[in-house]
Design an enzyme around this catalytic site. Structure first.
Site, short mmCIF file in Angstrom:
data_model
loop_
_atom_site.label_atom_id
_atom_site.label_comp_id
_atom_site.label_asym_id
_atom_site.label_seq_id
_atom_site.Cartn_x
_atom_site.Cartn_y
_atom_site.Cartn_z
N GLY A 79 0.85 -1.20 0.00
CA GLY A 79 0.00 0.00 0.00
C GLY A 79 0.87 1.24 0.00
O GLY A 79 2.08 1.17 -0.29
N ALA A 91 2.20 3.04 2.37
CA ALA A 91 3.35 3.04 3.29
C ALA A 91 4.46 2.16 2.73
O ALA A 91 5.64 2.54 2.75
CB ALA A 91 2.92 2.56 4.67
N ALA A 104 -8.85 4.65 -0.95
CA ALA A 104 -9.12 5.89 -0.21
C ALA A 104 -9.77 6.91 -1.14
O ALA A 104 -9.26 7.19 -2.22
CB ALA A 104 -7.82 6.43 0.37
N GLY A 107 -11.70 10.14 0.05
CA GLY A 107 -11.77 11.54 0.48
C GLY A 107 -10.53 12.33 0.17
O GLY A 107 -10.58 13.37 -0.50
N GLU A 151 -13.35 17.92 5.86
CA GLU A 151 -13.93 16.66 6.36
C GLU A 151 -14.13 16.80 7.86
O GLU A 151 -13.73 17.81 8.46
CB GLU A 151 -13.02 15.47 6.02
CG GLU A 151 -13.11 15.09 4.56
CD GLU A 151 -12.32 13.84 4.18
OE1 GLU A 151 -12.59 13.28 3.13
OE2 GLU A 151 -11.42 13.43 4.94
N ASP A 211 -2.77 -9.52 9.30
CA ASP A 211 -1.67 -10.50 9.36
C ASP A 211 -0.40 -9.94 9.99
O ASP A 211 0.23 -10.59 10.82
CB ASP A 211 -1.33 -11.01 7.95
CG ASP A 211 -2.55 -11.52 7.22
OD1 ASP A 211 -3.22 -12.43 7.76
OD2 ASP A 211 -2.86 -11.01 6.15
N HIS A 265 -16.34 3.79 10.12
CA HIS A 265 -16.69 4.91 9.24
C HIS A 265 -18.21 5.05 9.27
O HIS A 265 -18.93 4.06 9.09
CB HIS A 265 -16.20 4.66 7.81
CG HIS A 265 -16.20 5.90 6.98
ND1 HIS A 265 -17.35 6.49 6.54
CD2 HIS A 265 -15.19 6.68 6.55
CE1 HIS A 265 -17.05 7.59 5.85
NE2 HIS A 265 -15.73 7.73 5.86
N ARG A 280 -15.61 11.22 13.71
CA ARG A 280 -16.26 10.01 13.18
C ARG A 280 -16.94 9.16 14.23
O ARG A 280 -17.99 8.58 13.98
CB ARG A 280 -15.23 9.14 12.46
CG ARG A 280 -14.91 9.66 11.13
CD ARG A 280 -14.05 8.72 10.36
NE ARG A 280 -13.77 9.41 9.12
CZ ARG A 280 -12.82 9.06 8.27
NH1 ARG A 280 -12.07 8.03 8.54
NH2 ARG A 280 -12.64 9.73 7.17
N HIS A 301 -13.48 0.46 9.62
CA HIS A 301 -12.75 1.22 8.60
C HIS A 301 -11.25 1.26 8.86
O HIS A 301 -10.45 1.10 7.94
CB HIS A 301 -13.33 2.63 8.57
CG HIS A 301 -12.74 3.53 7.53
ND1 HIS A 301 -12.78 3.21 6.19
CD2 HIS A 301 -12.13 4.74 7.62
CE1 HIS A 301 -12.21 4.19 5.50
NE2 HIS A 301 -11.78 5.12 6.34
N ARG A 335 -8.72 8.49 14.73
CA ARG A 335 -7.97 9.17 13.67
C ARG A 335 -8.79 10.27 13.01
O ARG A 335 -9.96 10.09 12.69
CB ARG A 335 -7.55 8.15 12.61
CG ARG A 335 -6.87 8.78 11.42
CD ARG A 335 -6.35 7.74 10.47
NE ARG A 335 -7.39 6.95 9.83
CZ ARG A 335 -8.12 7.37 8.81
NH1 ARG A 335 -7.96 8.58 8.30
NH2 ARG A 335 -9.02 6.56 8.27
C1 SIN Z 1 -13.33 9.05 3.48
O1 SIN Z 1 -13.17 9.41 2.31
O2 SIN Z 1 -14.31 9.34 4.14
C2 SIN Z 1 -12.27 8.19 4.12
C3 SIN Z 1 -11.04 8.95 4.33
C4 SIN Z 1 -10.33 8.49 5.58
O3 SIN Z 1 -10.61 7.44 6.12
O4 SIN Z 1 -9.52 9.27 6.07
#
Ligand code: SIN
Length: 527
Positions: free
Chosen positions: A27, A29, A60, A62, A127, A223, A244, A290, A351, A386
């Protein structure tokens, strides 16, 4: 020690690779760390369980948060991140994230990541729990896919990273608290292989698949956390799981993410009676943190007896919706829903895992030669919850910080014989793992979800006790190994959730609803 390895093996009998730096996970990272490591002359090998086209990062929507706007500053980003983290953020880690983040994002732009623009300026949206518009996005709602495309292209051009797809890492090879590499299963040939490496970076993502409903891909089975824990690494903050608030609820459809950016652009949440409810729960209404939005939705669902609430975008112009959210528009349309005219049925789903393998701010774990970054790692940057769009940034910033440490570690580590690793257990004949996976998802969702109680957690722990016999079973292949890993990680989440007799961020106890100052600390678990 019981259950140290998932299979019997003898490192002397297996084919092996030797590499300078083994990175587990493809991914953001993993790929970013590989690119940066190769830039400073290291020779990384990246192993991915599936392919680099199927990662959480690639999904992803957002965006990626960075204080790049004229009226924004790292200081404001810092304050928002700390507030969302509900008293558990590591201050230094957050400072690093917000101060180093903008430079990392500019690097992505320099290698061709095509973020959306308003004229010449970067377009930014808002956001939940952000005090400023600081979320960069690409192709409307395909930010992760664009970043992954740019990184993969860069690695290809650079031509210094060996990328091996469809390799399932079974266990780390750790002796005397020093990591020497990993044992993996090559799904292409059906053979086990040893990877000897001077240093190992874990970037293997999260564990959303532990739950019935998740935004995560099939590969997200925790894992990396499981095999790091088996190898003796410390794990931290495992009780903090982020749900989420808005994922699609339609028969036949997967729990597809409906980005928080949709609310950032003005969409409202309504219950089945058509009432807008978020202002009753929080001053920031739909843009509250969230965990607050997810719980509010669950309360509204319980009140109305429905299995969803509704996201209303109809206040936005049709063309804006289609341009800004092309992926969401197209996905919903595939299931017969026109989001420019109709409300979107949504409910929370697992999420993101705030907890993970404990590291310092250079990605060093409690095992020498073992590093971790991205969702697998936990240096405390997200605290108990987060902040939206901080996760892609986390992968870049902390991936980058690992590289120098790894170089020094490799320089200092003497060329030596590898220890001999083997496991010769008297495993019992294998039974069926598939029904256990289903039961595990059910148990986690019912008992270790967004609303927890002593009774529910006791039931979850009883489930893990009941299935501990599986440790004595030989895993016949990666799918069974995943189940073992899921059991390991599920137990860690449930145990930590039981210990924390308070509510904070992503961990909410109906029987302990208050946040307690005496719990302003981390739970660290070591095998
Ligand atoms: C989202 O687009 O709502 C997810 C983005 C995130 O998890 O930071």
């Amino acid at each position: 020690m019981e259950g140290r390895y998932l299979i019997n093996f003898d490192s002397r009998q297996l084919p092996y690779y030797e590499t300078e730096l083994l990175i587990i996970g493809g991914g953001i990272a993993g790929l970013y760390t590989a690119w940066k490591a190769a830039e400073i002359g290291l020779k990384p090998t990246v192993l991915t369980k599936g392919t680099i086209d199927d990662t959480n990062s690639g999904r992803a929507q957002g965006g990626i948060a960075a204080a790049l706007g004229e009226t924004d500053s790292p200081d404001l980003h810092y304050k928002d991140t700390i507030l969302a983290g509900a008293g558990l953020c590591d201050f230094n880690a957050v400072k690093i994230l917000v101060n180093e983040g903008p430079a990392r994002v500019k690097e992505l732009i320099n290698i061709g990541a095509n973020f959306d623009r308003c004229g010449k300026e970067l377009a930014m949206t808002q956001e939940g729990a952000h005090s400023k518009k600081r979320i960069l996005h690409a192709h409307g709602d395909a930010t992760g896919a664009e970043i992954m495309r740019a990184l993969a292209a860069q690695i290809k051009v650079q031509d210094k990273v060996e990328l091996l797809e469809q390799y399932f890492v079974i266990d780390l090879l750790v002796d005397d608290n020093i990591c020497y590499g990993a044992l993996a299963f090559d799904e292409n040939t059906g053979q086990c292989v040893v990877f000897w490496s001077k240093a190992v970076v874990l970037a293997s993502g999260g564990a959303g698949q532990l739950y019935q409903y998740t935004t995560n891909p099939e590969v997200a089975t925790g894992d990396g956390i499981a095999f790091a824990y088996r190898a003796g690494a410390e794990v931290m903050d495992m009780e903090f799981v982020q749900f989420h608030p808005t994922t699609l609820v339609l028969p036949e459809a997967p729990r597809f993410l409906i980005s928080e950016a949709v609310r950032g652009e003005g969409a409202q949440l309504r219950n089945s009676r058509g009432e807008r409810f978020m202002p009753r729960y929080h001053g920031m209404a739909e843009l509250a943190p969230r965990d607050v939005v997810s719980r509010a939705i669950l309360y509204e669902m319980a009140k109305t007896g429905e299995d969803c609430v509704y996201l209303d975008l109809t206040c936005l112009p049709r063309e804006t919706i289609k341009k800004r959210f092309p992926t969401i528009t197209a996905t919903c349309a595939r299931y017969g829903l026109d989001i420019t005219r109709e409300l979107i049925p949504v409910a929370p789903a697992a999420h993101y895992l705030m907890g993970g393998v404990k590291t310092n701010c250079h990605g060093e774990t409690s095992v020498y030669g073992l590093y971790a970054c991205g969702e697998t790692a936990c240096q405390g940057v997200h605290g108990a919850n987060r902040l939206a769009s901080n996760s892609l940034l986390d992968g870049l910033v902390f991936g980058n910080r690992i590289v120098d440490k790894v170089r020094n570690y490799i320089k200092l580590s003497a060329p030596e014989e590898h220890p001999h690793f083997s496991c010769q257990e008297l495993f019992e004949p294998a039974g069926s793992f598939t029904c256990i996976k289903k039961e595990l998802k059910h148990t986690m969702s019912e008992n270790v979800g967004p609303l927890r109680t002593t009774q529910r957690l006791t039931q979850a722990l009883a489930f893990f006790d009941k299935n501990s016999w599986l440790q004595k079973h030989r895993c016949r292949g990666p799918r069974e190994m995943e189940v073992r890993n899921m059991l390991e990680v599920g137990r860690l989440i449930a145990e930590a959730a039981m210990m924390r007799t308070e509510s904070r961020g992503g961990h909410f106890r109906l029987d302990f609803p208050e946040t307690m100052s005496r719990w302003q600390k981390h739970i660290i678990i070591r095998r």
